[in-house]
Motif scaffolding. Structure first.
Motif, PDB file in Angstrom:
ATOM      1  N   VAL A  62      -5.250   1.467  -0.802  1.00 60.12           N
ATOM      2  CA  VAL A  62      -4.599   1.621  -0.089  1.00 60.12           C
ATOM      3  C   VAL A  62      -4.670   0.993   1.013  1.00 60.12           C
ATOM      4  O   VAL A  62      -3.327   0.782   1.876  1.00 60.12           O
ATOM      5  CB  VAL A  62      -4.350   3.019   0.793  1.00 60.12           C
ATOM      6  N   VAL A  73      -0.750   5.739  -4.702  1.00 61.00           N
ATOM      7  CA  VAL A  73      -2.129   5.345  -4.798  1.00 61.00           C
ATOM      8  C   VAL A  73      -2.985   6.904  -5.253  1.00 61.00           C
ATOM      9  O   VAL A  73      -2.871   7.755  -4.325  1.00 61.00           O
ATOM     10  CB  VAL A  73      -2.702   4.954  -3.766  1.00 61.00           C
ATOM     11  N   GLY A  74      -3.356   7.813  -6.041  1.00 61.81           N
ATOM     12  CA  GLY A  74      -3.848   8.924  -6.491  1.00 61.81           C
ATOM     13  C   GLY A  74      -3.453   9.825  -7.876  1.00 61.81           C
ATOM     14  O   GLY A  74      -3.336   8.659  -9.076  1.00 61.81           O
ATOM     15  N   ASN A  75      -4.393  10.177  -8.378  1.00 57.81           N
ATOM     16  CA  ASN A  75      -5.046  10.695  -9.229  1.00 57.81           C
ATOM     17  C   ASN A  75      -5.773  11.867  -9.399  1.00 57.81           C
ATOM     18  O   ASN A  75      -5.762  12.785  -7.974  1.00 57.81           O
ATOM     19  CB  ASN A  75      -5.689   9.799 -10.535  1.00 57.81           C
ATOM     20  N   SER A 125     -13.151   7.112  -6.059  1.00 58.93           N
ATOM     21  CA  SER A 125     -12.531   6.386  -7.432  1.00 58.93           C
ATOM     22  C   SER A 125     -11.852   5.694  -6.728  1.00 58.93           C
ATOM     23  O   SER A 125     -11.015   4.366  -7.527  1.00 58.93           O
ATOM     24  CB  SER A 125     -11.456   7.114  -7.935  1.00 58.93           C
ATOM     25  N   SER A 142      -0.850  11.406   3.715  1.00 57.73           N
ATOM     26  CA  SER A 142      -1.841  11.191   2.850  1.00 57.73           C
ATOM     27  C   SER A 142      -2.153  13.425   3.244  1.00 57.73           C
ATOM     28  O   SER A 142      -1.402  13.422   3.944  1.00 57.73           O
ATOM     29  CB  SER A 142      -3.261  10.286   3.475  1.00 57.73           C
ATOM     30  N   LYS A 151      -9.730   4.955  -4.168  1.00 55.52           N
ATOM     31  CA  LYS A 151      -8.314   4.915  -3.182  1.00 55.52           C
ATOM     32  C   LYS A 151      -7.456   4.682  -1.931  1.00 55.52           C
ATOM     33  O   LYS A 151      -6.856   4.038  -2.063  1.00 55.52           O
ATOM     34  CB  LYS A 151      -7.892   6.983  -3.736  1.00 55.52           C
ATOM     35  N   THR A 152      -9.128   4.930  -1.211  1.00 64.14           N
ATOM     36  CA  THR A 152      -8.601   4.824   0.233  1.00 64.14           C
ATOM     37  C   THR A 152      -8.994   3.655   0.324  1.00 64.14           C
ATOM     38  O   THR A 152      -8.154   2.800   1.147  1.00 64.14           O
ATOM     39  CB  THR A 152      -9.715   5.871   0.876  1.00 64.14           C
TER      40      THR A 152
END
Length: 77
Positions: A57, A43-45, A51, A74, A53-54
């Motif tokens: 997750v 999960v990321g960009n 955005s 992380s 992400k947390t």
């Protein structure tokens, strides 16, 4: 329109060109993907903060923790 938008436009063209070149390299086998021996979710960009992400997750952990042994990595920002 924001005042800085025209200033950033050339950088967006550069980013698009580099990304397209990278994708072509993967398509032609010049760059190789990494295959892991365990199922992996990334999960990321390139967005910094805001955005979602947390929360994503946390949702995935909640969905999979009963059925799988999990590890969360992380970069620690």
């Amino acid at each position: 329109m924001r005042w800085y938008r025209p200033l950033l436009y050339p950088f967006s063209l550069l980013y698009d060109g580099v990304t397209a070149l990278r994708n072509i390299m993967f398509d032609r086998g010049i760059k190789r993907s990494t295959v892991f021996s365990v199922p992996t979710i990334v999960v990321g960009n390139l967005n910094l903060g805001g955005s979602g992400k947390t929360p994503m997750v946390e949702l995935l952990i909640g969905l999979f923790q009963r059925d799988y042994q999990l590890a969360t990595l992380s970069r620690g920002y």
